[in-house]
Design a protein around this motif. Structure first.
Motif, mmCIF file in Angstrom:
data_model
loop_
_atom_site.group_PDB
_atom_site.id
_atom_site.type_symbol
_atom_site.label_atom_id
_atom_site.label_comp_id
_atom_site.label_asym_id
_atom_site.label_seq_id
_atom_site.Cartn_x
_atom_site.Cartn_y
_atom_site.Cartn_z
ATOM 1 N N LYS A 57 32.187 33.971 -58.907
ATOM 2 C CA LYS A 57 33.258 34.382 -59.815
ATOM 3 C C LYS A 57 34.111 33.231 -60.333
ATOM 4 O O LYS A 57 34.875 33.405 -61.275
ATOM 5 C CB LYS A 57 34.166 35.400 -59.113
ATOM 6 N N ARG A 61 30.611 30.736 -62.385
ATOM 7 C CA ARG A 61 30.661 31.592 -63.567
ATOM 8 C C ARG A 61 31.022 30.763 -64.807
ATOM 9 O O ARG A 61 30.403 30.921 -65.865
ATOM 10 C CB ARG A 61 31.686 32.712 -63.370
ATOM 11 N N ASN A 314 38.003 29.969 -55.502
ATOM 12 C CA ASN A 314 38.459 31.348 -55.308
ATOM 13 C C ASN A 314 39.631 31.679 -56.229
ATOM 14 O O ASN A 314 39.689 32.781 -56.809
ATOM 15 C CB ASN A 314 38.868 31.555 -53.850
ATOM 16 N N GLY A 317 38.488 32.072 -59.840
ATOM 17 C CA GLY A 317 37.817 33.368 -59.960
ATOM 18 C C GLY A 317 38.794 34.522 -59.946
ATOM 19 O O GLY A 317 38.653 35.495 -60.708
ATOM 20 N N ARG A 318 39.799 34.448 -59.081
ATOM 21 C CA ARG A 318 40.802 35.519 -59.004
ATOM 22 C C ARG A 318 41.599 35.618 -60.302
ATOM 23 O O ARG A 318 41.859 36.715 -60.809
ATOM 24 C CB ARG A 318 41.740 35.268 -57.817
ATOM 25 N N ILE A 320 40.632 34.682 -63.343
ATOM 26 C CA ILE A 320 39.766 35.218 -64.403
ATOM 27 C C ILE A 320 39.579 36.720 -64.242
ATOM 28 O O ILE A 320 39.691 37.485 -65.209
ATOM 29 C CB ILE A 320 38.402 34.498 -64.399
ATOM 30 N N ASP A 321 39.300 37.167 -63.017
ATOM 31 C CA ASP A 321 39.074 38.595 -62.772
ATOM 32 C C ASP A 321 40.287 39.434 -63.152
ATOM 33 O O ASP A 321 40.164 40.470 -63.837
ATOM 34 C CB ASP A 321 38.739 38.826 -61.298
ATOM 35 N N LYS A 322 41.458 39.001 -62.714
ATOM 36 C CA LYS A 322 42.678 39.776 -62.973
ATOM 37 C C LYS A 322 42.970 39.872 -64.471
ATOM 38 O O LYS A 322 43.317 40.948 -64.983
ATOM 39 C CB LYS A 322 43.865 39.147 -62.247
ATOM 40 N N GLU A 324 40.823 39.356 -66.963
ATOM 41 C CA GLU A 324 39.742 40.078 -67.640
ATOM 42 C C GLU A 324 39.924 41.587 -67.467
ATOM 43 O O GLU A 324 39.744 42.358 -68.427
ATOM 44 C CB GLU A 324 38.391 39.640 -67.078
ATOM 45 N N ASN A 325 40.297 42.001 -66.273
ATOM 46 C CA ASN A 325 40.520 43.435 -66.037
ATOM 47 C C ASN A 325 41.724 43.946 -66.816
ATOM 48 O O ASN A 325 41.746 45.096 -67.264
ATOM 49 C CB ASN A 325 40.723 43.692 -64.544
ATOM 50 N N LEU A 329 37.699 40.488 -71.469
ATOM 51 C CA LEU A 329 37.289 39.094 -71.626
ATOM 52 C C LEU A 329 37.279 38.647 -73.084
ATOM 53 O O LEU A 329 37.568 37.495 -73.396
ATOM 54 C CB LEU A 329 35.900 38.884 -71.017
#
Length: 526
Positions: A57, A61, A314, A317-318, A320-322, A324-325, A329
């Motif tokens: 992630k 990624r 980490n 990745g965290r 980007i995930d937050k 993106e959600n 994206l």
């Protein structure tokens, strides 16, 4: 009416669709949020070596799905965190943006001054007085603010004061950093009358000072994973640190744990300020840390460096995930790069029979004074020295009716004959020469903040200032690092062609349909 129809026709011909929101023209496909990530001292060799420890992630990624420029450099030398951050934000070198480093010598007072020091603006949650006033050109943040009529939301978040302020620029809504002595997130009254409620709430509940006695940095369980070697050895040494003493917050800011703190505050900033919630593009500047812990030698903290990259992966990745959600994206453009330098390592070259030595600045200036005194009469021709620079006594030269060109020429000739010198540059030479061989040195030079004579020691030699006991190792080696674009419709690609970091600002500016910073002449990357 004719003009209106003509305008509509032109838009149709160009295939350009736009919305008009809050006074700003926002093209379809322009990201709602740009996240500009600078990782202090990120290195490609470490990034690649530690790849087996990463999740899918974070870095992997970005490297597999992003547009990756692998052959990147800074167009000036030397580079430090402040000059690198300013170059990324402004799209120009210190020659134009004025930020030659974290500190320089004030020619009037002959005392060091910080790049963001400003007594006019008191601190909020800190004793430091701070503003971006010494940054002499506009930044990407400034141009976005102007293009949106002030509607764009712009923040800068970093562990360090200089990185936060310089990346935020003159017009940011806020710049936030961790105070070295109180351990809270703080800012300057340049940006606020008082800290916003959301950061006050965070400080009351989660600031490092609230938890420092309980914080413990231990080696990640992932370090036990097989599949990669440590930088110099294959042995992985577990470690455990507690943060105590007067320097506990400075030490915390050089640990791997500070990056989680940055991510937490960045996500709070996005949520509490509604960043990316409308069609006006917003900008979030983030600085992470990937350097050595507490100024330890690399050979003494190899496990700590590995753990830093594991945890940094980490956090990326965290983040980007937050986002993106939250936004999707397609609506977020992530840009990641490095400050492109590494703190000097304390290596004993003599132990390995590598040519080395020490060039003493004070001793050299005294000898130069004697030499010039023999020509023009006794006098203090070198007023002072700072790092690898000499400041000539301009008033004395004027009194004796000695031209600056003559004084500089004789100083250059005399110093060039000394042992350990690779090059001697004069202010006149750096301001007037178009020689490509000295272009990087010229780009790092600023006549307001630099000395009249700049000394470049031979590789492996130390430049020692006897007054301050500051020592700098001369190295010509290039630190490899990437520029990565991800999200907002970016296609994955590995690009090996040489590029420079001053191209980041015009690239983002083009992507969000605004002007590049006012001194930027570099071409966009795509």
């Amino acid at each position: 009416m004719t003009n209106r129809y003509l305008y509509i026709t032109l838009l149709a011909v160009l295939g350009f669709k736009a919305d008009f929101v809050a006074g700003k023209t926002v093209a379809k496909g322009v990201p709602r949020l740009v996240v500009n990530i600078t990782i202090d001292q990120l290195r490609s060799d470490y990034l690649e070596t530690f790849a087996p420890y990463y999740s899918n992630k974070g870095f992997l990624r970005l490297l597999s799905e992003g547009m990756v420029y692998t052959n990147v450099s800074y167009p000036f030398t030397p580079v430090d965190r402040a000059s690198a951050t300013a170059a990324i934000a402004t799209g120009v070198t210190p020659y134009y943006n004025n930020i030659i480093g974290r500190q320089w010598l004030n020619r009037e007072t002959l005392r060091p001054v910080g790049c963001v020091d400003d007594k006019k603006y008191t601190g909020l949650g800190t004793l430091d007085t701070t503003s971006p006033s010494k940054l002499s050109t506009s930044t990407l943040s400034d141009e976005l603010k102007m293009a949106s009529g002030g509607k764009a939301i712009v923040f800068a978040i970093a562990p360090f004061r200089d990185a936060a302020v310089l990346s935020g620029g003159h017009a940011a809504d806020g710049a936030l950093w961790i105070d070295d002595w109180q351990g809270e997130w703080c800012s300057s009254c340049y940006y606020y009358k008082s800290l916003p409620p959301w950061i006050q709430d965070y400080d009351r509940q989660q600031a490092p000072c609230r938890r420092i006695d309980k914080i413990e940095w231990t080696s990640s369980p992932l370090m036990e994973k097989d599949g990669a070697d440590i930088i110099l050895t294959s042995e992985q040494v577990p470690f455990k640190y507690r943060f105590t003493g007067q320097r506990r917050y400075q030490e915390f800011k050089t640990s791997a744990l500070v990056n989680a703190e940055v991510t937490d505050v960045a996500l709070q900033c996005v949520a509490n300020n509604g960043m990316g919630d409308d069609r006006v593009t917003d900008l979030l500047n983030i600085t992470y840390y990937a350097g050595r812990f507490n100024d330890k030698d690399v050979t003494d903290c190899q496990s700590e460096i590995l753990d830093t990259y594991i945890r940094l992966d980490n956090e990326v990745g965290r983040l980007i995930d937050k986002l993106e959600n939250r936004l999707g994206l397609a609506n977020v453009l992530f840009v990641l790069t490095s400050t492109g330098y590494c703190d000097e390592e304390k290596v004993d070259y003599n132990a390995y029979r590598i040519p080395t030595g020490t060039f003493y600045m004070k001793r050299a200036s005294n000898l130069l004074n004697i030499y010039l005194g023999a020509i023009w009469g006794q006098g203090n021709y070198v007023e002072t020295t700072y790092r690898n620079q000499m400041f000539l006594n301009r008033k004395l030269l004027e009194t004796k009716k000695i031209s600056m060109a003559d004084a500089l020429g004789r100083a250059q000739e005399f110093l060039s004959m000394m042992t350990g010198i690779r090059n001697v540059y004069t202010s006149l030479q750096l301001l007037t020469s178009n020689d490509e061989q000295i272009q990087k040195v010229r780009n790092a030079y600023n006549p307001e903040n630099c000395g009249d004579v700049v000394i470049e020691a031979a590789p492996g030699w130390h430049v020692l200032n006897e007054d301050t006991y500051e020592s700098e190792l001369s190295r010509a080696a290039h630190i490899q690092f990437p520029i990565i674009f991800y999200g907002a419709g970016i296609t994955s690609e590995q690009i090996p062609q040489p590029v420079t970091v001053d191209q980041i600002a015009p690239t983002i500016a083009r992507a969000i349909r605004i002007r590049a910073p006012n001194a930027c002449s570099s071409k966009p990357l795509f």
